[in-house]
Structure formats: C-alpha cells, structure tokens
Design a protein around this motif. Structure first.
Motif, PDB file in Angstrom:
ATOM      1  N   GLU A  21       0.917  -1.336   0.116  1.00 13.30           N
ATOM      2  CA  GLU A  21       0.040   0.144   0.170  1.00 13.30           C
ATOM      3  C   GLU A  21       0.926   1.298  -0.056  1.00 13.30           C
ATOM      4  N   ILE A  22       1.898   1.177   0.805  1.00 15.67           N
ATOM      5  CA  ILE A  22       2.874   2.205   1.065  1.00 15.67           C
ATOM      6  C   ILE A  22       3.482   2.598  -0.471  1.00 15.67           C
ATOM      7  N   LYS A  23       3.877   1.577  -1.133  1.00 14.96           N
ATOM      8  CA  LYS A  23       4.807   1.871  -2.361  1.00 14.96           C
ATOM      9  C   LYS A  23       3.996   2.294  -3.434  1.00 14.96           C
ATOM     10  N   GLU A  40       2.378  21.611   4.970  1.00 15.04           N
ATOM     11  CA  GLU A  40       0.771  21.550   5.260  1.00 15.04           C
ATOM     12  C   GLU A  40       0.407  20.684   6.341  1.00 15.04           C
ATOM     13  N   ILE A  41      -0.470  20.684   7.156  1.00 12.71           N
ATOM     14  CA  ILE A  41      -0.970  19.592   7.933  1.00 12.71           C
ATOM     15  C   ILE A  41      -2.697  19.341   7.483  1.00 12.71           C
ATOM     16  N   LEU A  42      -2.751  18.231   7.051  1.00 12.87           N
ATOM     17  CA  LEU A  42      -4.260  17.875   6.900  1.00 12.87           C
ATOM     18  C   LEU A  42      -4.987  17.071   7.868  1.00 12.87           C
ATOM     19  N   ASP A  43      -6.238  17.600   7.964  1.00  9.34           N
ATOM     20  CA  ASP A  43      -7.081  16.920   8.933  1.00  9.34           C
ATOM     21  C   ASP A  43      -7.749  15.705   8.633  1.00  9.34           C
ATOM     22  N   PRO A  60      -0.937  13.260  -6.178  1.00  9.79           N
ATOM     23  CA  PRO A  60      -2.196  12.963  -5.423  1.00  9.79           C
ATOM     24  C   PRO A  60      -2.851  11.666  -5.940  1.00  9.79           C
ATOM     25  N   LYS A  61      -3.261  10.953  -4.907  1.00 13.25           N
ATOM     26  CA  LYS A  61      -4.156   9.711  -5.058  1.00 13.25           C
ATOM     27  C   LYS A  61      -5.485   9.848  -4.580  1.00 13.25           C
ATOM     28  N   PRO A  72      -0.659  12.036  -0.782  1.00 12.79           N
ATOM     29  CA  PRO A  72      -0.443  11.335   0.410  1.00 12.79           C
ATOM     30  C   PRO A  72       0.540  12.107   1.519  1.00 12.79           C
ATOM     31  N   ALA A  73      -0.222  11.911   2.826  1.00 15.56           N
ATOM     32  CA  ALA A  73       0.292  12.652   4.169  1.00 15.56           C
ATOM     33  C   ALA A  73       1.085  11.692   4.739  1.00 15.56           C
TER      34      ALA A  73
END
Length: 112
Positions: A21-23, A40-43, A60-61, A72-73
């Motif tokens: 999943e990470i890859k 940036e911090i995403l909630d 972006p995914k 992905p954060a």
C-alpha cells in the motif's frame, strides 16, 4: 506542529503488512534522522492528521477513506519538532557586527 516548523524524522519504518500500500501511494518516502519543513497539515476529515513536507512531493491519489484525491501525507508520529537551542549562526554574526559598529572608538591619551 504547524506549517513552517522544522521537524526530524524519528521513524521511517514500514509495517510489512502495509508495504504494498505504501509503495503504491508514495513515490517518495521519508528518511530517519533527516530534517524536513512542514508544508501543510491535513486533517483528513478528522480521522488522523497528516503532514506534507516542503522537501517531499508525491502525486495526489484517490483515498476511499476520505473520498477524495489528495497528496498522501505522512503520519505526525513519525516526526519530532526541532527546537534550536540558539540562534542560527548568521543571526549571531549579524548581532556581533552591529555591536562592533556601535561601540565608540577608543581615544588615545598621551601620558607625560
């Protein structure tokens, strides 16, 4: 933690069960003991905060959990905020230069 803060990665390990999943989600991964700057911090819809970094940009995914496309954060627990004990070297040298300029010139006194 907030945008602009300097942080250090304290945990770059990937759980073997989440490795695929990470890859799939991250083209670029973080490195332990490396310094980063929070972009940036995403909630993430209040589920779990995620951190985006100035030094790392991933495509972006689509994430079903939050039902949208986003970069992905990284998990906040993977980082520790850096608190520098002293001023950066360039700030210290500027202060020293100012002090030298502001000091009155020494007067020479002739002694008989």
């Amino acid at each position: 933690m907030k945008p602009g803060d300097k942080v250090i990665c304290i945990d770059d390990r990937i759980d073997p069960e989440k490795s695929e999943e990470i890859k799939r989600d991250f083209e670029i991964w973080i490195t332990k003991d490396k310094e980063y700057t929070i972009r940036e911090i995403l909630d993430n819809n209040g589920i779990v905060p995620g951190i985006l970094l100035d030094e790392v940009h991933n495509f972006p995914k689509f994430f079903k959990l939050i039902n949208r496309f986003q970069e992905p954060a990284f998990a906040q627990w993977r980082f520790r905020k850096l608190n520098y004990a002293s001023q950066p070297a360039e700030a210290v040298s500027e202060v020293e230069e100012l002090v030298e300029i502001e000091q009155p010139e020494k007067q020479q006194v002739k002694v008989k």
